[in-house]
Design an enzyme around this catalytic site. Sequence first.
Site, mmCIF file in Angstrom:
data_model
loop_
_atom_site.group_PDB
_atom_site.id
_atom_site.type_symbol
_atom_site.label_atom_id
_atom_site.label_comp_id
_atom_site.label_asym_id
_atom_site.label_seq_id
_atom_site.Cartn_x
_atom_site.Cartn_y
_atom_site.Cartn_z
ATOM 1 N N ASN A 215 0.843 -1.200 0.000
ATOM 2 C CA ASN A 215 0.000 0.000 0.000
ATOM 3 C C ASN A 215 0.877 1.248 0.000
ATOM 4 O O ASN A 215 2.104 1.154 -0.001
ATOM 5 C CB ASN A 215 -0.960 -0.019 1.198
ATOM 6 C CG ASN A 215 -0.199 -0.115 2.503
ATOM 7 O OD1 ASN A 215 0.583 0.771 2.840
ATOM 8 N ND2 ASN A 215 -0.387 -1.220 3.229
ATOM 9 N N ASP A 284 -4.241 -6.092 4.834
ATOM 10 C CA ASP A 284 -5.296 -6.931 5.417
ATOM 11 C C ASP A 284 -5.248 -8.360 4.884
ATOM 12 O O ASP A 284 -5.662 -9.284 5.553
ATOM 13 C CB ASP A 284 -6.672 -6.324 5.134
ATOM 14 C CG ASP A 284 -6.921 -5.109 6.011
ATOM 15 O OD1 ASP A 284 -6.450 -5.116 7.157
ATOM 16 O OD2 ASP A 284 -7.566 -4.146 5.530
ATOM 17 N N LYS A 294 9.214 -16.998 -10.200
ATOM 18 C CA LYS A 294 8.465 -15.940 -10.874
ATOM 19 C C LYS A 294 7.360 -16.555 -11.751
ATOM 20 O O LYS A 294 7.627 -17.480 -12.526
ATOM 21 C CB LYS A 294 9.424 -15.121 -11.743
ATOM 22 C CG LYS A 294 8.750 -13.927 -12.367
ATOM 23 C CD LYS A 294 9.694 -13.132 -13.232
ATOM 24 C CE LYS A 294 8.921 -12.097 -14.005
ATOM 25 N NZ LYS A 294 9.667 -11.563 -15.123
ATOM 26 N N PHE A 328 -4.658 3.479 14.476
ATOM 27 C CA PHE A 328 -4.920 4.445 13.404
ATOM 28 C C PHE A 328 -6.032 3.908 12.524
ATOM 29 O O PHE A 328 -6.248 2.698 12.461
ATOM 30 C CB PHE A 328 -3.663 4.680 12.556
ATOM 31 C CG PHE A 328 -2.667 5.568 13.242
ATOM 32 C CD1 PHE A 328 -1.903 5.080 14.292
ATOM 33 C CD2 PHE A 328 -2.501 6.889 12.863
ATOM 34 C CE1 PHE A 328 -0.995 5.884 14.951
ATOM 35 C CE2 PHE A 328 -1.597 7.711 13.506
ATOM 36 C CZ PHE A 328 -0.843 7.207 14.551
ATOM 37 N N LYS A 342 -14.517 1.246 14.442
ATOM 38 C CA LYS A 342 -13.183 0.655 14.662
ATOM 39 C C LYS A 342 -12.751 0.797 16.122
ATOM 40 O O LYS A 342 -12.174 -0.122 16.703
ATOM 41 C CB LYS A 342 -12.164 1.349 13.754
ATOM 42 C CG LYS A 342 -11.312 0.386 12.967
ATOM 43 C CD LYS A 342 -10.540 1.070 11.869
ATOM 44 C CE LYS A 342 -11.097 0.749 10.506
ATOM 45 N NZ LYS A 342 -10.323 1.313 9.414
ATOM 46 N N LYS A 346 -11.919 -2.563 18.049
ATOM 47 C CA LYS A 346 -10.535 -2.886 18.406
ATOM 48 C C LYS A 346 -10.260 -2.699 19.898
ATOM 49 O O LYS A 346 -9.376 -3.326 20.449
ATOM 50 C CB LYS A 346 -9.567 -2.051 17.570
ATOM 51 C CG LYS A 346 -9.801 -2.219 16.061
ATOM 52 C CD LYS A 346 -8.542 -2.521 15.296
ATOM 53 C CE LYS A 346 -8.835 -2.691 13.820
ATOM 54 N NZ LYS A 346 -7.743 -3.243 13.059
#
Length: 419
Positions: A215, A284, A294, A328, A342, A346
Amino acid sequence: MRHSFHRADDRPPIVLLGVTGSIAAYKAAEIARALIRGGVRVRVVMTPAAERFVTPLTFEALTGSPAITERSASGPEISHIAAAREAAALLIAPATAHTIAKIALGLADNLLSEIALATTAPVFVAPAMNVEMYGHPATQANVATLRARGVTVFDPVAGELACGESGVGRLADPERIAQGVLRTVLKAGDLEGESFLVTAGPTREPIDPVRFISNRSSGRMGYAVAAAALARGARVRLVTGPVSLPAPPGAEVTRVETGSEMAEAVDRAIPASTVLVMAAAVSDWRPESPAGRKIKKGPGAPRIDLVQNPDILEKACRNKGGRIVVGFAAETDDLLAHAREKLARKGVDLLVANDVSSPDSGFDVETNRAVFFMADGAEESLPLMTKDRLADLILDHVRAIRLEGETRSVGARDRFENQ
Ligand code: CTP
C-alpha cells in the site's frame, strides 16, 4: 501548567540561542523574548559575523546574561563546552547557508560551530538567506543531512527578502520557532520510564519472488511518533515495514517485510512495552500460497487466492493490562462512522483517524488532518498540520491517559485504605 524539569537544581532549562550573520539577526531578539516568556532561560552565542548586525549588549539586556562571543569566550571564565553541556536545546536562528554547511560537515571553526558539534541536546535550525542560496542543491543537501540526523529545521517562508528579491528564504515566524523549541524543551523527559513499541510503514505480501501486494504508506507518521517519544525521554522499539526513511537516532529498530513478520515482531516486543502505537498500514490480506518462482506470463491472467493477515492491533488489545494502545484508521469515505466502529471493535485507548483520499492528508505526504477518538467517547477534530506536530499531540494524549490512570489507581488505593 506544571512542568517537570528533571534537573538537579530544578531551575528552568537553558536554551542556547546561536545567532549568525544574517540580516534577520535582529529577529533573534524577538525569539529570545518569546523563549523567556515561555519559561526557559536563554544564553546567546554569537558568531563574529552576527556582531556586525546586532550587538551583544542587546541580548545581554534581554536575557540577563552576557552573550557568548569569540572575544568573551577567550577569557578563562566561560567554557563553551560547559555551555553546550548544560543546554537543554541548541537553536540556531537565523542560520546562514555557511553555518548550515559547516554543521552538516562537522566543521568547528568558531564557538557556535564547536558547540553544535559538542552538544548532545536536541538541535533546531531556522535558516534565513537569499532565495537562490536556499534553493541551491548544496544548501538543500545540507539541510537534508541535518534533518536526517534528527535536527529540527524551521523551514523559511516565502516573502520579500532583504536582498530585494522575493521567494522562500525569510526566517520563519519568531513566535512559531520559539513555540517549537519550547514544546520540546519543556516536555523533555515527560515520557521517561515509558517503553514505546511503534509500528510504521506498509507491509509487503509476496505473490512470487518479484511481485507483492502493498500500500501507499510512507512510514512518516510512525517515524514521527518514534522520534517524538525519544525526544520526550521514552525508550522506543520501532518495528518497520520497508520505507525509505532514516531511523530516528536512539530507536531500537526491527525491520520486517510481511504482516506475519510484523505480528511476530510485535509479539516478541510487546511484553516489555508500556505503550503500543500501531501506525503501520498492515496489509489486510496476503496471497495464500506465494509462488516459489516468478510466475510466467501465460495466455490468461493468473488467479491469486488471498487469505486474511492476523489483526495485530486487535490481538494486542485483547491482552492490554496497563498498556496504552493507540490505533490508526485510514479511511477514504464516511470517516466518522468507520472510525467509531473501529474504536469499539478494536478496543484501543485512542484512535487516530485520517482521510487518506485528500491530497494533503494521509499517505506519502508531510501533513495530516486527523480526528482523535478517545475510549470514553470524546472526539476531537484537528486542523491540517505536520506529522511531527500530530505526533506530539498523540503523545500528549498518551501522557494524559497515563496520568489519569495513575490518579484513578491512587484514588482506588486511598478508598481501599480508608475502609
Ligand atoms: N491493523 C493491524 N493489523 C492488521 C490490519 C490493521 O494491526 N492486519 C491496525 C493498523 O495498524 C491500524 C488499525 O489496525 O492501527 C486500523 O487499520 P485499518 O486498515 O484502517 O483498519 P482495518 O482493521 O484493516 O479495517 P478496514 O480495512 O476494514 O478499514
